[in-house]
Design an enzyme around this catalytic site. Structure first.
Site, PDB file in Angstrom:
ATOM      1  N   ASP A  87       0.859  -1.183   0.000  1.00  0.00           N
ATOM      2  CA  ASP A  87       0.000   0.000   0.000  1.00  0.00           C
ATOM      3  C   ASP A  87       0.896   1.234   0.000  1.00  0.00           C
ATOM      4  OD1 ASP A  87      -2.571   1.321   0.134  1.00  0.00           O
ATOM      5  OD2 ASP A  87      -1.972   1.941   2.149  1.00  0.00           O
ATOM      6  N   GLU A  88       1.338   1.634  -1.098  1.00  0.00           N
ATOM      7  CA  GLU A  88       2.285   2.672  -1.480  1.00  0.00           C
ATOM      8  C   GLU A  88       3.317   1.995  -2.373  1.00  0.00           C
ATOM      9  OE1 GLU A  88       1.806   5.690  -1.327  1.00  0.00           O
ATOM     10  OE2 GLU A  88       0.323   5.847   0.274  1.00  0.00           O
ATOM     11  N   GLU A  89       3.946   2.800  -3.176  1.00  0.00           N
ATOM     12  CA  GLU A  89       4.877   2.269  -4.161  1.00  0.00           C
ATOM     13  C   GLU A  89       6.175   1.823  -3.496  1.00  0.00           C
ATOM     14  OE1 GLU A  89       7.047   3.576  -8.356  1.00  0.00           O
ATOM     15  OE2 GLU A  89       5.761   4.986  -7.265  1.00  0.00           O
ATOM     16  N   THR A 118      -1.201  -0.750  -4.386  1.00  0.00           N
ATOM     17  CA  THR A 118      -2.197   0.321  -4.413  1.00  0.00           C
ATOM     18  C   THR A 118      -1.511   1.619  -4.004  1.00  0.00           C
ATOM     19  OG1 THR A 118      -2.862  -0.178  -2.121  1.00  0.00           O
ATOM     20  CG2 THR A 118      -4.128  -1.218  -3.880  1.00  0.00           C
TER      21      THR A 118
END
Length: 256
Positions: free
Chosen positions: A183-185, A208
């Site tokens: 959840d984050e790159e 995401t």
């Protein structure tokens, strides 16, 4: 007297209905079109990306899917990946605080309000055990989740662990997993290590995030040459992108 008793009973019923709603958000989850498209892509693709602007339901979609895999409670409308056994999953953010405030909050409930744990996407009646982490205050290390147990499905236990990118690649080695949710790159080495953890099970990775790092190595994994060329002209219509084991595929005009 009867009127007062009836009113009390009615209010108690409303309170119970509200409690059931708050402690089983998963049952009420209904994805909008792009979320549904992202979920359905999991039936054919081991790797998926949902990239869009802020507050557009990316983390909510990831949390709902992770809760389904952890509990084995797939709704009748579900067309995505299905595990027929209890699973071991990771959910990760950039830092311990970021993981706590996003994936953990969406999956379990408000981090600083332990009495409200069970009001996230994992239903309260499925949370069997929680283990606190040693980093950020109120951050969890892991959650044991009741899987199955409905009808002919024998009950078992899934395990969800929370990770962060800041710990480095070494902390991502060793485990065999059914899925990793970024959840984050993530940095490319972290993403590659997470994907490796799922190889033995034929598991999945989902990413995401809102694109803040431009044309990064991880973003490029999910893009065709044509999409790279048109990327700068389509910043206003970000969409889910899915990448399969043997190739890449993007849905929708303006998809990254």
């Amino acid at each position: 007297m009867k009127t007062s008793a009836a009113k009390t009973e009615y209010l108690a019923l409303l309170a119970e209905l509200d409690r059931r709603r708050r402690t089983n958000l998963l049952a009420a989850y209904r994805p909008y079109a792009r979320q549904a498209e992202f979920h359905a892509a999991g039936a054919q693709n081991r790797e998926r990306l949902f990239m869009a602007g802020n507050q557009l339901g990316k983390t909510r979609a990831g949390g709902a899917e992770w809760a389904m895999h952890l509990t084995g409670r797939y709704p009748s409308w579900w067309q995505g990946k299905v595990f027929d056994t209890a699973v071991r999953l990771w959910a990760a953010g950039v830092t311990g605080e970021g993981t706590r405030d996003n994936p953990q909050r969406v999956l379990v409930g408000p981090p600083q309000q332990q009495a409200a744990w069970g009001t996230g996407m994992i239903p309260a009646d499925a949370i069997l055990q929680t283990t606190m982490g040693r980093g950020a205050p109120a951050a969890l290390d892991s959650v044991v989740v009741r899987w199955g147990g409905g009808g002919d499905v024998q009950a078992d236990e899934s395990v969800l662990s929370f990770k962060s990118f800041e710990k480095g690649r070494e902390k991502w080695q060793g485990e065999t997993l059914h899925g990793v949710w970024f959840d984050e790159e993530p940095p490319l080495d972290i993403y590659s290590e997470g994907l490796t953890r799922t190889n033995a099970t034929g598991g999945i990775t989902i990413v995401t995030f809102t694109p803040l790092l431009g044309m990064s190595d991880v973003v490029l994994l999910f893009l065709s040459a044509e999409e790279v060329g048109g990327m700068s002209q389509n910043l206003g219509s970000l969409a889910p992108v899915k990448r399969g084991r043997g190739g890449r595929e993007a849905d929708g005009e303006g998809a990254w």
